[in-house]
Design a protein around this motif. Sequence first.
Motif, PDB file in Angstrom:
ATOM      1  N   ALA A 164      -8.950   1.838  66.171  1.00  0.00           N
ATOM      2  CA  ALA A 164      -8.298   2.112  64.885  1.00  0.00           C
ATOM      3  C   ALA A 164      -8.507   0.959  63.915  1.00  0.00           C
ATOM      4  N   ALA A 165      -8.419  -0.273  64.419  1.00  0.00           N
ATOM      5  CA  ALA A 165      -8.640  -1.439  63.564  1.00  0.00           C
ATOM      6  C   ALA A 165     -10.085  -1.505  63.083  1.00  0.00           C
ATOM      7  N   TYR A 166     -10.998  -1.188  63.972  1.00  0.00           N
ATOM      8  CA  TYR A 166     -12.413  -1.213  63.612  1.00  0.00           C
ATOM      9  C   TYR A 166     -12.713  -0.151  62.557  1.00  0.00           C
ATOM     10  N   ASN A 167     -12.179   1.052  62.736  1.00  0.00           N
ATOM     11  CA  ASN A 167     -12.362   2.107  61.734  1.00  0.00           C
ATOM     12  C   ASN A 167     -11.751   1.703  60.401  1.00  0.00           C
ATOM     13  N   GLY A 168     -10.596   1.032  60.461  1.00  0.00           N
ATOM     14  CA  GLY A 168      -9.972   0.551  59.228  1.00  0.00           C
ATOM     15  C   GLY A 168     -10.826  -0.482  58.517  1.00  0.00           C
ATOM     16  N   ALA A 169     -11.481  -1.346  59.289  1.00  0.00           N
ATOM     17  CA  ALA A 169     -12.381  -2.333  58.696  1.00  0.00           C
ATOM     18  C   ALA A 169     -13.539  -1.641  57.984  1.00  0.00           C
ATOM     19  N   VAL A 224     -14.699  15.745  47.983  1.00  0.00           N
ATOM     20  CA  VAL A 224     -13.515  14.955  47.629  1.00  0.00           C
ATOM     21  C   VAL A 224     -12.270  15.548  48.275  1.00  0.00           C
ATOM     22  N   VAL A 225     -12.118  16.857  48.180  1.00  0.00           N
ATOM     23  CA  VAL A 225     -10.962  17.522  48.803  1.00  0.00           C
ATOM     24  C   VAL A 225     -10.983  17.323  50.317  1.00  0.00           C
ATOM     25  N   MET A 226     -12.140  17.495  50.939  1.00  0.00           N
ATOM     26  CA  MET A 226     -12.232  17.365  52.392  1.00  0.00           C
ATOM     27  C   MET A 226     -12.087  15.914  52.844  1.00  0.00           C
ATOM     28  N   ALA A 227     -12.442  14.959  51.990  1.00  0.00           N
ATOM     29  CA  ALA A 227     -12.244  13.549  52.332  1.00  0.00           C
ATOM     30  C   ALA A 227     -10.761  13.209  52.405  1.00  0.00           C
ATOM     31  N   VAL A 228      -9.980  13.776  51.502  1.00  0.00           N
ATOM     32  CA  VAL A 228      -8.520  13.569  51.553  1.00  0.00           C
ATOM     33  C   VAL A 228      -7.967  14.135  52.866  1.00  0.00           C
ATOM     34  N   LEU A 229      -8.414  15.319  53.235  1.00  0.00           N
ATOM     35  CA  LEU A 229      -7.979  15.923  54.498  1.00  0.00           C
ATOM     36  C   LEU A 229      -8.450  15.088  55.685  1.00  0.00           C
ATOM     37  N   ALA A 230      -9.684  14.567  55.614  1.00  0.00           N
ATOM     38  CA  ALA A 230     -10.220  13.748  56.702  1.00  0.00           C
ATOM     39  C   ALA A 230      -9.376  12.496  56.914  1.00  0.00           C
ATOM     40  N   LEU A 231      -8.979  11.844  55.835  1.00  0.00           N
ATOM     41  CA  LEU A 231      -8.131  10.665  55.958  1.00  0.00           C
ATOM     42  C   LEU A 231      -6.794  11.006  56.602  1.00  0.00           C
ATOM     43  N   ALA A 232      -6.234  12.150  56.205  1.00  0.00           N
ATOM     44  CA  ALA A 232      -4.960  12.569  56.791  1.00  0.00           C
ATOM     45  C   ALA A 232      -5.100  12.824  58.291  1.00  0.00           C
ATOM     46  N   LEU A 233      -6.201  13.447  58.695  1.00  0.00           N
ATOM     47  CA  LEU A 233      -6.423  13.732  60.116  1.00  0.00           C
ATOM     48  C   LEU A 233      -6.668  12.458  60.918  1.00  0.00           C
ATOM     49  N   LEU A 234      -7.387  11.521  60.347  1.00  0.00           N
ATOM     50  CA  LEU A 234      -7.603  10.239  61.016  1.00  0.00           C
ATOM     51  C   LEU A 234      -6.291   9.483  61.198  1.00  0.00           C
ATOM     52  N   ALA A 235      -5.464   9.494  60.148  1.00  0.00           N
ATOM     53  CA  ALA A 235      -4.174   8.802  60.238  1.00  0.00           C
ATOM     54  C   ALA A 235      -3.256   9.489  61.253  1.00  0.00           C
ATOM     55  N   ARG A 236      -3.290  10.821  61.267  1.00  0.00           N
ATOM     56  CA  ARG A 236      -2.424  11.559  62.192  1.00  0.00           C
ATOM     57  C   ARG A 236      -2.773  11.247  63.642  1.00  0.00           C
ATOM     58  N   ARG A 237      -4.044  11.075  63.942  1.00  0.00           N
ATOM     59  CA  ARG A 237      -4.495  10.756  65.303  1.00  0.00           C
ATOM     60  C   ARG A 237      -4.495   9.251  65.577  1.00  0.00           C
ATOM     61  N   ARG A 238      -4.006   8.487  64.603  1.00  0.00           N
ATOM     62  CA  ARG A 238      -3.939   7.027  64.726  1.00  0.00           C
ATOM     63  C   ARG A 238      -5.319   6.424  65.009  1.00  0.00           C
ATOM     64  N   LEU A 239      -6.286   6.923  64.300  1.00  0.00           N
ATOM     65  CA  LEU A 239      -7.652   6.442  64.443  1.00  0.00           C
ATOM     66  C   LEU A 239      -8.045   5.470  63.340  1.00  0.00           C
ATOM     67  N   ILE A 240      -7.114   5.176  62.439  1.00  0.00           N
ATOM     68  CA  ILE A 240      -7.360   4.159  61.423  1.00  0.00           C
ATOM     69  C   ILE A 240      -6.133   3.260  61.323  1.00  0.00           C
TER      70      ILE A 240
END
Length: 427
Positions: free
Chosen positions: A86-91, A192-208
């Motif tokens: 998650a930290a690496y993805n955040g970087a 752009v719309v799907m990128a917002v959804l992608a960020l939400a999904l990454l955060a939900r799975r604690r991958l960022i």
Amino acid sequence: MVLSGRAAKKGLMSGTLIYLVSNVLNAAIPFALLPVLTRVLDPSEYGQVAMFQTLLAALVAVVGLNTVGAANRRFYDDDLDTAALAAYNGACLLILLASTILVALVFGLAREWLSEWLGISPGWVLLAVGVAAAHYVVRLRLGQWQVRQLPVHFGAFQISLSALNIGLSLVLVVGLSYGAAGRVAGMSLAPVVMAVLALALLARRRLISVAWRSEDIRGALRFGVPLIPHVGGAFLLTMADRLVINRELGLESAGIYMVAVQLAMGLSIALEAVNKAYVPWLYERLKRDDPVQKRNIVLGSYAYFGLLLGLAALSFVLGPLVLELLAGERYARAGDVIGWLVLGQAFRGMYLTVTAYIFYRRKTERLSLITIASGGVNLLLLLFMVKRFGLEGAAVSFAISALLLFLFTWWLAARTSPMPWRLTREA
């Protein structure tokens, strides 16, 4: 637990099938739009769309500095845990933010010159920067599914992106008669719309986990920055033809050529689907270092190469007929180049097979030299061939350069990660 040969083969085939179905559906959506757009947009308008797509492809090489690949590769490290990933993805996202701001500033200053050179609106120049950033976020989410071998999730998201793209384009181009601007808006809003959804999904799975960790940033940059010449070379190989055609023959010819490119991309999309399933499967077997499995991989690769060349030969016969049926008489000239473009895509599919070995060993610096050299050869050929042979000269230049890219990358892969390519000895 190590899978048996039959189970491993079944896993590769099922993953490939899901990726293939996903990519075929993903490709079928633009193909379904092609007959509509070619009958609503004239070739010069289609050329404007082609130039925006070319600019967008160039920006993908810079925005984010290719660190999506670093995030995917980090998954296979032995010291991995959820927090570290998650930290690496955040970087990687921090690198995306910084690079996007920098590129936006540079392109903002140069937008008038770029607008005149490409034949598109100045606003589209800055728009492409934001869309490239959105594509990065989408690819990050897709990559995290790919490394976990979750092709259903990957496919559903990918198809949703394409469906949104096509839906918005139909409404804006056909329903509201916005022409080329409507198509550009559709292909911009969807990611752009799907990128917002992608960020939400990454955060939900604690991958960022966005926190400043200099070691992660340095690690991602060590992987991604050496690939900038590689991706730049790939741009010269796959996109420079449109730029040269636009400058030498005009936007109308660029639009006609782009229709042929999109049809040839059907093979490319299928090959990328195979590669998405193949790479995780290959990495697992390279890690085991089993000589018998390596020999079987080589045999399968040779069979795959033969299949691709056979499909390319068939495209010289059937390609022009299919193209005129899909695009109409206004774009019939594109039939003269479709066979050469498909042959080039076949060589690129063979290249994808061998380049996986280089990425596995993280020897991306030398790969960059090969790619940019092949792209440079393509550019030189284009400058000569387009003036002398028109659109067909551009397509032949692409095929020759793609062949060189494959051959030299194969040579580097053999040196980087020895395999029994001669089938006479074990690796």
